[in-house]
Design a protein around this motif. Sequence first.
Motif, PDB file in Angstrom:
ATOM      1  N   THR A  97      61.375   3.114  58.227  1.00 30.46           N
ATOM      2  CA  THR A  97      61.026   2.999  56.814  1.00 30.46           C
ATOM      3  C   THR A  97      60.340   4.258  56.307  1.00 30.46           C
ATOM      4  OG1 THR A  97      58.965   1.907  57.406  1.00 30.46           O
ATOM      5  CG2 THR A  97      60.835   0.488  56.879  1.00 30.46           C
ATOM      6  N   VAL A  98      59.771   5.058  57.201  1.00 30.48           N
ATOM      7  CA  VAL A  98      59.092   6.293  56.785  1.00 30.48           C
ATOM      8  C   VAL A  98      60.028   7.493  56.874  1.00 30.48           C
ATOM      9  CG1 VAL A  98      56.808   5.485  57.427  1.00 30.48           C
ATOM     10  CG2 VAL A  98      58.178   6.731  59.100  1.00 30.48           C
ATOM     11  N   TRP A  99      61.285   7.223  57.095  1.00 33.21           N
ATOM     12  CA  TRP A  99      62.274   8.263  57.357  1.00 33.21           C
ATOM     13  C   TRP A  99      62.882   8.748  56.052  1.00 33.21           C
ATOM     14  CZ3 TRP A  99      67.712   7.976  59.694  1.00 33.21           C
ATOM     15  CH2 TRP A  99      67.949   9.061  60.534  1.00 33.21           C
ATOM     16  N   ASP A 100      62.053   9.275  55.142  1.00 26.62           N
ATOM     17  CA  ASP A 100      62.612   9.789  53.894  1.00 26.62           C
ATOM     18  C   ASP A 100      63.353  11.097  54.186  1.00 26.62           C
ATOM     19  OD1 ASP A 100      60.632  11.737  54.141  1.00 26.62           O
ATOM     20  OD2 ASP A 100      59.541  11.124  52.359  1.00 26.62           O
ATOM     21  N   ASP A 101      64.015  11.629  53.191  1.00 21.52           N
ATOM     22  CA  ASP A 101      64.873  12.794  53.400  1.00 21.52           C
ATOM     23  C   ASP A 101      64.114  14.011  53.917  1.00 21.52           C
ATOM     24  OD1 ASP A 101      67.034  11.293  52.602  1.00 21.52           O
ATOM     25  OD2 ASP A 101      67.172  12.183  50.613  1.00 21.52           O
TER      26      ASP A 101
END
Length: 142
Positions: A97-101
């Motif tokens: 879930t913290v894997w933004d671009d």
Amino acid sequence: MATPTFLKTLLVPALMGMTGLAIAHGNVTPQEVDTGKLPELGEEVRMENPFREGNELDKFNAEAVKVGESAYAGNCAGCHGIRAMSGGLTPDLRELTVWDDEYFINRVRNGTDRGMPSWKKTLDQNAMWAIKTYVESLPKPE
């Protein structure tokens, strides 16, 4: 001085276990990625996935998923599992879930201190963003 038998009994399984961990890391020999019909993204690193639906190059989404699937299988699956389903040693990439671009591109380009290699010399950002597009296309675990 001779090594006591009980010490050998403990040492041999420990060494074999460490060998298993090294092998479990997977094959990280970089595999070449054919980025197919994806447009060249250039040298400047983008901080947002251009192939995601709703972004500037979303008309290439299907091609990016196809390229990403192949690139993932050849470069990522050895450690992160087939179709991004982790076997437990690495995170299940479908659940991050913290894997933004920005987090993704920096992590893939620079690697980690926990064993993930840097891919910036072997994968261009077309391949990296295609991998991200592929992982995002996978169904989330139930």
